[in-house]
Write a protein that holds these residues in place. Structure first.
Motif, PDB file in Angstrom:
ATOM      1  N   ALA A 109     -54.002 -73.095  54.864  1.00  0.00           N
ATOM      2  CA  ALA A 109     -52.722 -73.291  55.111  1.00  0.00           C
ATOM      3  C   ALA A 109     -51.719 -72.026  54.692  1.00  0.00           C
ATOM      4  O   ALA A 109     -50.772 -71.898  55.441  1.00  0.00           O
ATOM      5  CB  ALA A 109     -52.183 -74.507  54.529  1.00  0.00           C
ATOM      6  N   ALA A 110     -52.098 -71.600  53.672  1.00  0.00           N
ATOM      7  CA  ALA A 110     -51.201 -70.222  53.143  1.00  0.00           C
ATOM      8  C   ALA A 110     -51.389 -69.114  54.112  1.00  0.00           C
ATOM      9  O   ALA A 110     -50.434 -68.446  54.409  1.00  0.00           O
ATOM     10  CB  ALA A 110     -51.486 -70.076  51.538  1.00  0.00           C
ATOM     11  N   LEU A 111     -52.433 -68.933  54.425  1.00  0.00           N
ATOM     12  CA  LEU A 111     -52.782 -67.784  55.477  1.00  0.00           C
ATOM     13  C   LEU A 111     -52.020 -67.926  56.850  1.00  0.00           C
ATOM     14  O   LEU A 111     -51.301 -67.110  57.464  1.00  0.00           O
ATOM     15  CB  LEU A 111     -54.182 -67.506  55.452  1.00  0.00           C
ATOM     16  CG  LEU A 111     -55.016 -66.881  54.241  1.00  0.00           C
ATOM     17  CD1 LEU A 111     -56.432 -66.793  54.606  1.00  0.00           C
ATOM     18  CD2 LEU A 111     -54.430 -65.379  54.348  1.00  0.00           C
ATOM     19  N   VAL A 112     -52.214 -69.154  57.311  1.00  0.00           N
ATOM     20  CA  VAL A 112     -51.553 -69.583  58.384  1.00  0.00           C
ATOM     21  C   VAL A 112     -49.870 -69.176  58.343  1.00  0.00           C
ATOM     22  O   VAL A 112     -49.422 -68.875  59.120  1.00  0.00           O
ATOM     23  CB  VAL A 112     -52.029 -71.035  58.922  1.00  0.00           C
ATOM     24  CG1 VAL A 112     -50.975 -71.490  60.079  1.00  0.00           C
ATOM     25  CG2 VAL A 112     -53.437 -70.934  59.338  1.00  0.00           C
ATOM     26  N   HIS A 113     -49.590 -69.934  57.143  1.00  0.00           N
ATOM     27  CA  HIS A 113     -48.089 -69.983  56.733  1.00  0.00           C
ATOM     28  C   HIS A 113     -47.629 -68.397  56.948  1.00  0.00           C
ATOM     29  O   HIS A 113     -46.388 -67.989  57.255  1.00  0.00           O
ATOM     30  CB  HIS A 113     -47.741 -70.585  55.560  1.00  0.00           C
ATOM     31  CG  HIS A 113     -46.327 -70.476  55.278  1.00  0.00           C
ATOM     32  ND1 HIS A 113     -45.752 -69.859  54.415  1.00  0.00           N
ATOM     33  CD2 HIS A 113     -45.315 -71.090  55.669  1.00  0.00           C
ATOM     34  CE1 HIS A 113     -44.638 -70.013  54.153  1.00  0.00           C
ATOM     35  NE2 HIS A 113     -44.136 -70.777  55.191  1.00  0.00           N
ATOM     36  N   ALA A 136     -49.593 -56.920  53.414  1.00  0.00           N
ATOM     37  CA  ALA A 136     -50.502 -56.749  52.300  1.00  0.00           C
ATOM     38  C   ALA A 136     -50.313 -57.867  51.189  1.00  0.00           C
ATOM     39  O   ALA A 136     -51.127 -58.035  50.471  1.00  0.00           O
ATOM     40  CB  ALA A 136     -50.416 -55.267  51.864  1.00  0.00           C
ATOM     41  N   MET A 137     -49.114 -58.333  51.132  1.00  0.00           N
ATOM     42  CA  MET A 137     -48.781 -59.585  50.069  1.00  0.00           C
ATOM     43  C   MET A 137     -49.556 -60.875  50.701  1.00  0.00           C
ATOM     44  O   MET A 137     -49.671 -61.654  50.030  1.00  0.00           O
ATOM     45  CB  MET A 137     -47.575 -59.676  49.996  1.00  0.00           C
ATOM     46  CG  MET A 137     -46.641 -58.383  49.362  1.00  0.00           C
ATOM     47  SD  MET A 137     -44.976 -58.836  49.247  1.00  0.00           S
ATOM     48  CE  MET A 137     -44.271 -57.211  48.970  1.00  0.00           C
ATOM     49  N   ALA A 138     -49.907 -61.051  51.875  1.00  0.00           N
ATOM     50  CA  ALA A 138     -50.391 -62.274  52.392  1.00  0.00           C
ATOM     51  C   ALA A 138     -51.522 -62.713  51.526  1.00  0.00           C
ATOM     52  O   ALA A 138     -51.443 -64.105  51.336  1.00  0.00           O
ATOM     53  CB  ALA A 138     -50.346 -62.077  54.042  1.00  0.00           C
ATOM     54  N   PHE A 139     -52.356 -61.793  51.535  1.00  0.00           N
ATOM     55  CA  PHE A 139     -53.825 -62.420  50.897  1.00  0.00           C
ATOM     56  C   PHE A 139     -53.855 -62.904  49.358  1.00  0.00           C
ATOM     57  O   PHE A 139     -54.082 -63.856  48.876  1.00  0.00           O
ATOM     58  CB  PHE A 139     -54.880 -61.539  51.219  1.00  0.00           C
ATOM     59  CG  PHE A 139     -56.396 -62.193  50.813  1.00  0.00           C
ATOM     60  CD1 PHE A 139     -56.897 -63.017  51.615  1.00  0.00           C
ATOM     61  CD2 PHE A 139     -57.214 -61.769  49.902  1.00  0.00           C
ATOM     62  CE1 PHE A 139     -57.880 -63.691  51.559  1.00  0.00           C
ATOM     63  CE2 PHE A 139     -58.414 -62.309  49.666  1.00  0.00           C
ATOM     64  CZ  PHE A 139     -58.777 -63.142  50.507  1.00  0.00           C
ATOM     65  N   PRO A 140     -53.165 -61.847  48.462  1.00  0.00           N
ATOM     66  CA  PRO A 140     -52.789 -62.348  47.138  1.00  0.00           C
ATOM     67  C   PRO A 140     -51.912 -63.594  47.129  1.00  0.00           C
ATOM     68  O   PRO A 140     -52.267 -64.352  46.268  1.00  0.00           O
ATOM     69  CB  PRO A 140     -52.281 -61.212  46.475  1.00  0.00           C
ATOM     70  CG  PRO A 140     -52.591 -59.993  47.568  1.00  0.00           C
ATOM     71  CD  PRO A 140     -52.814 -60.528  48.996  1.00  0.00           C
ATOM     72  N   HIS A 141     -51.198 -63.832  47.857  1.00  0.00           N
ATOM     73  CA  HIS A 141     -50.084 -64.859  47.854  1.00  0.00           C
ATOM     74  C   HIS A 141     -50.998 -66.109  48.290  1.00  0.00           C
ATOM     75  O   HIS A 141     -50.984 -67.193  47.659  1.00  0.00           O
ATOM     76  CB  HIS A 141     -49.157 -64.677  48.942  1.00  0.00           C
ATOM     77  CG  HIS A 141     -48.199 -65.962  48.975  1.00  0.00           C
ATOM     78  ND1 HIS A 141     -47.331 -66.389  48.096  1.00  0.00           N
ATOM     79  CD2 HIS A 141     -48.039 -66.959  50.101  1.00  0.00           C
ATOM     80  CE1 HIS A 141     -46.758 -67.500  48.649  1.00  0.00           C
ATOM     81  NE2 HIS A 141     -47.252 -67.658  49.929  1.00  0.00           N
ATOM     82  N   ALA A 142     -52.132 -66.068  49.323  1.00  0.00           N
ATOM     83  CA  ALA A 142     -52.707 -67.275  49.621  1.00  0.00           C
ATOM     84  C   ALA A 142     -53.689 -67.621  48.673  1.00  0.00           C
ATOM     85  O   ALA A 142     -53.922 -68.696  48.086  1.00  0.00           O
ATOM     86  CB  ALA A 142     -53.410 -67.002  50.977  1.00  0.00           C
ATOM     87  N   LEU A 143     -54.217 -66.627  47.883  1.00  0.00           N
ATOM     88  CA  LEU A 143     -55.236 -66.917  46.822  1.00  0.00           C
ATOM     89  C   LEU A 143     -54.557 -67.576  45.617  1.00  0.00           C
ATOM     90  O   LEU A 143     -54.964 -68.469  45.164  1.00  0.00           O
ATOM     91  CB  LEU A 143     -55.792 -65.399  46.312  1.00  0.00           C
ATOM     92  CG  LEU A 143     -56.919 -64.776  47.312  1.00  0.00           C
ATOM     93  CD1 LEU A 143     -57.380 -63.558  46.650  1.00  0.00           C
ATOM     94  CD2 LEU A 143     -57.963 -65.966  47.452  1.00  0.00           C
ATOM     95  N   SER A 144     -53.265 -67.107  45.304  1.00  0.00           N
ATOM     96  CA  SER A 144     -52.650 -67.534  44.153  1.00  0.00           C
ATOM     97  C   SER A 144     -52.158 -69.107  44.430  1.00  0.00           C
ATOM     98  O   SER A 144     -52.214 -69.861  43.633  1.00  0.00           O
ATOM     99  CB  SER A 144     -51.317 -66.884  43.690  1.00  0.00           C
ATOM    100  OG  SER A 144     -50.659 -66.560  44.608  1.00  0.00           O
ATOM    101  N   THR A 145     -51.762 -69.101  45.847  1.00  0.00           N
ATOM    102  CA  THR A 145     -51.372 -70.717  46.058  1.00  0.00           C
ATOM    103  C   THR A 145     -52.668 -71.618  46.102  1.00  0.00           C
ATOM    104  O   THR A 145     -52.503 -72.745  45.671  1.00  0.00           O
ATOM    105  CB  THR A 145     -50.774 -70.620  47.421  1.00  0.00           C
ATOM    106  OG1 THR A 145     -49.747 -69.640  47.545  1.00  0.00           O
ATOM    107  CG2 THR A 145     -50.420 -72.214  48.036  1.00  0.00           C
ATOM    108  N   ALA A 146     -53.716 -70.931  46.634  1.00  0.00           N
ATOM    109  CA  ALA A 146     -54.991 -72.090  46.576  1.00  0.00           C
ATOM    110  C   ALA A 146     -55.488 -72.063  45.136  1.00  0.00           C
ATOM    111  O   ALA A 146     -56.126 -73.366  44.847  1.00  0.00           O
ATOM    112  CB  ALA A 146     -56.098 -71.295  47.255  1.00  0.00           C
TER     113      ALA A 146
END
Length: 175
Positions: A109-113, A136-146
């Motif tokens: 969901a964070a990656l889709v968002h 480039a911030m999308a993947f670290p943001h998704a990992l930390s949200t997960a």
């Protein structure tokens, strides 16, 4: 009552999220700050909340995120409602009861968002360099949200149980 409780919890999470950059300031990875509101919206979508009420809570939390952040007004408002509706539609097939499933759901969901936000900024933004600067911030943001999602799900589950309209066992027994 339940919608008000989730709205207030979302606002508290939003205030906590707006100060999380201080916690992660010692790590120099752009985008590592998690979204604390997104797992709350995922919880509401998976647990079959009313479509109108859940979308209204997601709308208000998205608008609050727009106001607290530096995003254009309406960006998170739209994307949070869209994520809620997507998760609600897929909620029949999802059972986010295990920690592994909560992490997987939050990661996807964070990656889709993030893709939605980047796409909307690319289409409607004034500056063409912004999507290229922040992708480039999308993947670290998704990992930390997960990573933070199981904690938000646990708090949401307790809030859900506390605002339940079902009678308590003691009240049903007449004691």
């Amino acid at each position: 009552m339940r919608n008000t409780a989730f709205f207030l919890a979302g606002m508290l999470l939003l205030l906590l999220q707006s100060n999380m950059f201080r916690v992660f300031s010692w790590v120099h990875v752009p985008g590592l700050v998690p979204s604390l509101v997104l797992p709350l919206i995922l919880f509401m979508g998976v647990h079959e909340y009313s479509l109108a009420r859940g979308a209204a809570v997601a709308f208000v939390l998205g608008y609050g995120t727009d106001l607290v952040g530096i995003a254009p007004v309406g960006l998170y408002t739209f994307t949070y409602v869209a994520i809620f509706v997507l998760v609600r539609a897929a909620g029949v097939r999802l059972a986010a009861q295990t920690v592994l499933m909560q992490v997987a759901l939050a990661l996807v969901a964070a990656l889709v968002h993030s893709v939605m936000v980047l796409g909307l900024i690319a289409i409607f933004g004034r500056d063409a360099y912004v999507p290229r600067a922040i992708y480039a911030m999308a993947f670290p943001h998704a990992l930390s949200t997960a990573a933070i999602a199981p904690i938000v799900f646990r708090v949401s589950r307790k809030l859900h149980a506390a605002t339940s309209t079902a009678p308590h066992v003691e009240a049903a027994r007449g004691t």
